[in-house]
Write an enzyme that holds these catalytic residues in place. Structure first.
Site, short mmCIF file in Angstrom:
data_model
loop_
_atom_site.label_atom_id
_atom_site.label_comp_id
_atom_site.label_asym_id
_atom_site.label_seq_id
_atom_site.Cartn_x
_atom_site.Cartn_y
_atom_site.Cartn_z
N THR B 475 54.12 78.53 36.07
CA THR B 475 53.38 77.62 36.97
C THR B 475 51.97 78.17 37.35
OG1 THR B 475 54.62 78.64 38.46
CG2 THR B 475 55.36 76.45 38.21
N GLY B 516 56.71 75.83 45.50
CA GLY B 516 56.32 77.21 45.30
C GLY B 516 54.85 77.35 45.60
N ARG B 620 44.85 69.95 48.08
CA ARG B 620 43.88 70.98 47.44
C ARG B 620 44.46 71.27 46.08
NH1 ARG B 620 41.68 74.41 51.27
NH2 ARG B 620 39.78 73.51 51.11
N GLN B 630 50.30 72.34 34.67
CA GLN B 630 51.47 71.87 35.23
C GLN B 630 51.76 70.06 34.86
OE1 GLN B 630 54.10 73.28 37.20
NE2 GLN B 630 53.19 74.49 35.66
N LYS B 693 49.38 71.03 48.16
CA LYS B 693 50.86 70.47 48.02
C LYS B 693 51.36 70.66 46.62
CE LYS B 693 49.47 66.34 49.40
NZ LYS B 693 49.28 64.97 50.20
N GLY B 696 54.05 70.72 40.63
CA GLY B 696 54.72 70.87 39.33
C GLY B 696 55.65 69.68 39.00
N GLU B 697 56.00 68.91 39.90
CA GLU B 697 56.86 67.83 39.73
C GLU B 697 56.04 66.22 39.67
OE1 GLU B 697 60.32 68.61 42.03
OE2 GLU B 697 60.86 70.11 40.92
#
Lengths: 316, 737, 210
Positions: B475, B516, B620, B630, B693, B696-697
């Site tokens: 990541t 994370g 941010r 990502q 925030k 990754g998803e």
């Protein structure tokens, strides 16, 4: 992988004799299929004869205008050869439709046409499989069959031949040359090289113990336009759902063979004679008597549509 | 540091390092092959023995006998551990499944034995000599068949994960709606297929266990191993500095770690074990397949009046449901809603988290449904979504979103993608033998505030060292931590060393659920404030007034080099971010708009993605370079979900047949075009002091539906059962001739 | 920005194999820890790895991949599947890329093997490695060495006229377009999905358009 002893062969006949004289001995060259299967103990050779350094790496013109391809010519070398690109485009195209750059650098001409099937149940070593454990039964029947064969199968096996090169060779009426342990040589038409499973699916090719493939021969060029279209879910690095190898002539005639649909490259000469009448007629005749499952019945209309695509390419 | 009120202006806002495209600090190691992964720890363990796991060959039943005599006598074998030699060990955290011990078999390829040998080759060969006998029961593994008996699901965890959501009078509103959609969708079982297999090197020293493993959340692995082995967690050390991908698969301990530990105990020597690739799909966890029903009721001008979303999936008894209805809770406004889930029992590998659990499969269905509704209404799909945007939690209209810029994502994305050029008539655009279409979908994924700790040390030479058990699974976490430390302490990023993934370090949130980056950097932010205080105290500054910049501490006219503070010894700041109730007062979420252009071969039905674009609102952006990665990675996974990925179940034997990377196809280079990613710039003061925030998803959410919708636009063929493969389209494709 | 900083994994004590401490008393007693028979006889093999002559004595079953990783401790070459399905083990043998997992080490007598460690080192990167870093063409890093080795060899294959599935006219000079690049790199799977950036990185080195 079971322990094995290992030697490097000095000559083709010597290699054949070495394998013939030891039960459980096998040739190894590229190894991309054999080693994979050895890791699963689907193949359990006790002795490996390394033929990689034998002088079977040449591609040379034959007196009749054809081409003789040494058994150890890599897939990359074969696809890149100027005469193959020019006169046998279907061979180049079939090769590069298969596997990956890395694998094609290692895989050999003979090894490629000798590759074993990719039925998932062949690999599931705790389940029955008549190819792996003759007489144990076929786990694919009633199982997950989307990739498997729709024609040429038997109640004992529905695995498909996964090759690409072999489909092109079938269209070209190539030959396979071998040497036996006693030094005797013979030529096998590629049409007879891959067997249908019948009641002995474990016997895939008509080679005697120790018989070594030394070359593949291509007859003189057919001219025409050369096509190999391979259909798969992802764009690369996958076996064919259906593939079509074709050499098409301006007059609408031609030759066509299908991959991914049968235990061997599937060419029906009487069906390809119908090419002038269109792809649907060819496929209807070529797949007459097919016994698909619910999961792989799509392969037959897909074969027709892929042949239609290839025919359009041929007209272009 | 307890974060209870929205952040005001702070040092991170300077964005001299944070927010910049800093290249990965661990990159030179990764591109030179000198970053050691779990199975490669020659640097810490010399001469380990090799373990090989034997998997069960039934899905359900009992192990009657394990004959290991031949394996034990095989060349090079040091030990064979079998499952019948011990009681079932307690399951780890967040799982229902014992990993080893006892007779009960609950899924295919459950570990039944471990062979330990001098060499890898000896262990593998001997494993074939282990003969297990079973009493097999008939496995339940056909979701469609078991769905009828599925039980309603109770709530999972967190305020935004209610399993049942009923507002207004859905049935009446749906019946009365002038325009209705009622359709079923299915998503298949998927496997994470991370490139590094689960792997562990384990060693015991004086009764304490150390595992070098591949773990997304160090504390979960540590707790799970301690629990399973009956050790105090202080006696378990977990180290995982480099992780070859996870996507949720490495949230849970698998048999590699547990059996490496047991094997090392058995042979009195370190042991390393990697799950052989063909074992992973059935041994590990999966994203559970779902069957979903979506009902949408709308006015003729396109306003949703009723949303119904029901989902059923299957799992092992006691395991949780795939929360596919989760995104529907908060994505669109509608006064009448009925969302619920049911769970059937299946004897397959445990369904558990895979990247964007819940949201990913839920949006695969919902966002096709919205496309269908848009067509029925004759409204542009982008416009329909804009029309039904909500700025509040539909359940609690007083609860607002902290920041929500979905509409901007949709508008900016549509503009940059050239959406206006889309022909809304399906099957109308041809390019030679290709049918070309565009599709889009909205994306939604919660932002999860989790506690996270870190420590930062200032050395005499002015270098900073960050220590946290946070992990970097690809990541870019180590890099954004370095950026955070550099920003906070006013030094260049080169002055920061980051040490991750060691349970001796302060406990962090870990990597998962896109929680994370924001939490781990916020934990470090808190630690940096502590270090600033220590520095200020040492140098005689007022910590509140001192500015940390340019390698110096400055207040008024006085400026002192930062290193000066440590000249008499290192200074350490350690702290932990914890969160108050802001997530109850505000919905915190990330948003996206996904656009795709595909070409479908009009002969063969082969689909190729030609262009992709994502517009993302995720607070941010800490590092646009790694954030882009990502998102493009998620978009790639979304193409896989749309077009090829599916675990194929053998319903007789209860296992996934295509359990390797040959049979389970994930996208290759040739499947993926150039991908464009746009980040909106909306720092979220409610999320954390970093105002970031998760990222990754969100990049995965909606992608598959955008592709499926593009296939529809290209062909006029609506496929509601993923993946959208050619065999599902051929009989509806236009004539081939 | 510089790249001098890295996750620190350099200061660790090495746990010796056979000298490791005893197991926790709380654990069940080991069952049948007696050793089996002797390992099969090993074979010598000499090869050149990253320019250095290496002589190994190996069980014939050891793959080139495991010889590199377990015997030479060159762990840059990765094991993703061990069955030729992923490409993480791609190395160059005599300048040609192959999957090291599907090759026996003893069959490489006299061969010259180049791994990712042989292309460049931190601080002295090969142009392809530098391009991957600049374009963030990786995430977890596990497929990365294979991608880099593959990319280096792939550019050479273009130069040698090796065709691909994306090649239009087989007999025309090869040009590395976007389709060619992606097809030729398709033997290297990246589950993190860095493909778009990898294409940019490789194209930058090749001087072509991604």
């Amino acid at each position: 992988m079971r322990p094995f002893s290992y030697e490097r062969a000095e000559s083709p006949a010597g290699a054949a004799a070495a394998v013939a004289s030891r039960p459980g001995a096998r040739f190894i060259a590229g190894g991309t299929n054999l080693l994979d299967l050895m890791k699963f103990q689907i193949e359990t050779p006790t002795h490996l004869v390394d033929i990689r350094h034998l002088p079977l790496r040449a591609i040379e013109d034959t007196p009749d205008g054809g081409l003789r391809i040494g058994a150890l010519v890599t897939n990359t070398e074969l696809a890149s050869h100027p005469r193959v690109k020019r006169d046998y485009g279907v061979v180049s195209r079939a090769i590069v439709a298969g596997a990956t750059g890395q694998l094609r650098n290692k895989a050999t001409t003979a090894g490629n046409i000798l590759q074993r099937n990719r039925c998932p149940y062949f690999y599931e070593t705790n389940l029955p499989c008549n190819k792996r454990a003759p007489g144990s039964g076929c786990s694919a029947l009633g199982g997950v069959t989307r990739s498997l064969a729709v024609i040429g199968t038997s109640p004992h096996c529905i695995a498909q031949n996964p090759g690409d090169l072999a489909v092109a060779l079938r269209v070209l009426d190539a030959g396979v040359e071998t040497v036996g342990p006693d030094g005797s040589r013979r030529a096998i038409p590629v049409a007879d090289f891959h067997r249908l499973p019948g009641d002995a699916p474990e016997i895939e090719v008509p080679l005697a113990p120790g018989e070594l493939v030394t070359a593949v021969t291509l007859p003189k060029p057919l001219g025409g336009s050369h096509h190999y279209h391979k259909v798969r879910d992802r764009a690369s690095y996958a076996f064919a759902l259906v593939s079509v190898a074709a050499v098409l002539q301006r007059d609408g005639t031609g030759r066509v063979a299908f991959g991914g649909v049968a235990p061997r490259p599937w060419r029906v000469e009487a069906a390809e004679a119908l090419l002038p009448r269109g792809p649907a007629a060819v496929v209807a005749a070529a797949f007459e008597g097919a016994t698909p499952t619910a999961d792989n019945a799509f392969k037959i209309p897909l074969a027709a549509r892929t042949l239609a695509l290839v025919s359009e390419e041929g007209r272009a | 540091m307890r974060f209870e009120t929205p952040a005001g202006p702070n040092a991170v806002d300077r964005s001299t390092v944070v927010g910049r495209p800093v290249r990965r600090i661990d990159g030179p190691r990764k591109v030179t092959g000198t970053a050691p992964y779990a199975y490669e720890r020659h640097d810490v363990v010399a001469d380990p023995a090799y373990g090989w796991i034997v998997g069960a060959t039934i899905a359900r039943g009992r192990v009657v006998r394990v004959d290991a005599a031949a394996a034990r006598a095989a060349p090079g074998v040091l030990a064979v551990l079998t499952t019948l030699e011990r009681d079932a060990l307690p399951p780890g955290l967040r799982t229902t499944l014992p990993l080893f011990g006892g007779a009960q078999v609950r899924h295919y390829h459950q570990a039944v034995a471990l062979v330990v040998a001098e060499t890898f080759e000896a262990a593998r060969a001997a494993a074939h000599l282990v003969a297990a006998e079973y009493e097999a029961a008939s496995p339940r593994c056909d979701l469609a068949a078991e769905a009828a008996g599925a039980e309603p699901v109770a709530d999972r965890d967190g305020p935004d994960y209610p399993a049942v959501d009923r507002i207004g009078d859905f049935e009446a509103a749906f019946a009365a709606a002038p325009v209705r959609l009622d359709a079923h969708y299915s998503t298949p079982d998927q496997t994470h297929a991370m490139m590094e297999p689960h792997a562990t090197t384990a060693a015991w020293t004086d009764g304490r266990l150390t595992v070098w493993t591949s773990a997304q959340v160090i504390a979960w692995h540590r707790g799970s191993l301690a629990q399973a082995l009956g050790l105090p967690k202080e006696d378990v050390r977990v180290e995982s500095p480099f992780i070859g991908g996870g996507f949720g698969s490495k949230l849970l301990v698998r048999a590699d770690a547990l059996l490496a530990a047991l094997g090392a105990a058995a042979v009195g020597r370190p042991v390393k074990v990697a799950l052989q690739r063909p074992l992973i799909a059935n041994h590990g966890t999966r994203r559970a397949g779902t069957i979903q029903r979506i009902r949408l009721g709308a006015t003729r001008d396109g306003r949703l009046t009723a949303i119904g979303h029901q989902s059923v999936n299957g799992n092992l008894a006691g395991a949780f449901a795939e929360a596919a209805v989760a995104p529907t809770r908060l994505l669109y406004g509608a006064p009448n809603r009925d969302l619920s889930m049911r769970l059937a029992t299946l004897d397959l590998a445990e369904g558990n988290d895979m990247r964007a659990p819940g949201e990913a499969p839920g949006l695969m269905a919902l966002e096709i449904a919205m496309d269908e509704l848009a067509e029925t209404l004759g409204i542009d799909p982008v416009a329909l979504r804009i029309l039904n945007d909500t700025q509040v939690d539909p359940r609690k209209p007083g609860r607002r979103f902290s920041e929500r810029h979905l509409v901007e994502c949709l508008r900016v994305g549509a503009d940059r993608f050239g959406w206006a050029r889309r022909n809304p008539v399906p099957g109308a655009v041809r390019d030679g033998r290709w049918l070309v279409g565009m599709g889009m979908a909205a994306g939604f994924r919660l932002n999860l505030p989790f506690p996270s700790g870190a420590r930062i040390r200032l050395a005499r030479d002015g270098r900073l060292t960050v220590e946290t058990d946070m992990t970097d699974i690809g990541t870019g976490t180590s890099t954004i931590l370095a950026q955070t430390a550099a920003e906070m302490m006013g030094v260049p990023v080169e002055a920061v060393t980051v040490r991750l993934g060691d349970s001796d370090f302060p406990e962090a949130a870990g990597s998962g659920g896109q929680f994370g980056a924001n939490n781990a950097t916020s934990g470090l932010y808190a630690a940096c404030l502590k270090l600033r205080e220590a520095v200020a105290a040492r140098l005689g500054f007022d910590a509140g007034a001192a500015e940390f910049a340019g390698g110096a501490v400055t207040a008024g006219t006085r400026s002192v080099p930062l290193a000066e503070a440590a000249k008499d010894g290192p200074l350490v700041g350690e702290d932990r971010i914890t969160y108050g109730d802001l997530d109850k007062d505000y919905v915190q979420a990330t948003f996206g708009a996904q656009f795709a252009e595909v070409a479908v071969n009009r002969f063969t039905g082969e689909t190729r993605v030609r262009r992709m674009l994502a517009a993302i609102d995720a607070g941010r952006v800490l590092n646009p370079l790694t954030a882009r990665s990502q998102v493009i990675g998620a978009m790639t996974m979304g193409v896989g979900a749309a077009l090829m990925e599916a675990l194929a179940v053998d319903k007789r034997h209860g296992f996934f047949v295509n359990h390797d990377l040959g049979g389970y196809e994930v996208p290759v280079h040739a499947d993926i075009p150039h991908q464009e990613v746009i980040f909106l710039d909306h720092p979220d003061a409610v999320s954390s002091p970093m105002k970031a925030k998760g990222i990754g998803e969100i990049g995965l959410c909606g992608v598959a539906a955008a592709v499926a919708n593009a296939v529809y636009n290209a062909t006029g063929i609506r496929v509601r059962d993923y993946p959208v493969t050619l065999d599902k389209m051929l009989d509806r494709m236009p004539g081939a001739a | 920005m510089g790249s001098a900083v890295t996750t620190d994994i350099d200061r660790r004590e090495v746990v010796a194999g056979a000298a490791a401490g005893l197991a926790a008393a709380a654990l069940p007693a080991p069952a049948g820890a007696q050793a089996g028979g002797p390992l099969p006889p090993a074979l010598p093999v000499s090869l050149t790895v990253n320019g250095e002559a290496r002589r190994l004595v190996l069980d014939a079953r050891v793959t080139l991949l495991d010889a590199l990783r377990e015997h030479l401790h060159l762990t840059g070459t990765k094991k993703g599947c061990d069955h030729g399905h992923c490409g993480a083990c791609t190395v160059l043998v005599n300048g040609t890329r192959i999957n090291a997992c599907l090759s026996l080490a003893v069959m490489h007598e006299g061969d010259a093997v180049t791994t990712v460690e042989g292309l460049g080192r931190p601080g002295d990167l090969h142009p392809m490695q530098a391009a991957f870093l600049d374009h963030d063409a990786f995430q977890c890093g596990y497929c990365t060495p294979g991608q880099i080795c593959s990319a280096v060899a792939m550019l050479d294959e273009i130069g040698r006229g090796v065709p691909s599935h994306a090649t239009g006219d087989l007999t025309a000079p090869m040009v590395l377009g976007a389709g060619e690049l992606r097809e030729r790199m398709s033997g290297n799977i990246c589950r993190c999905g860095a493909y778009s950036n990898i294409a940019d990185a490789v194209a930058a080195v090749a001087g072509s358009t991604p």
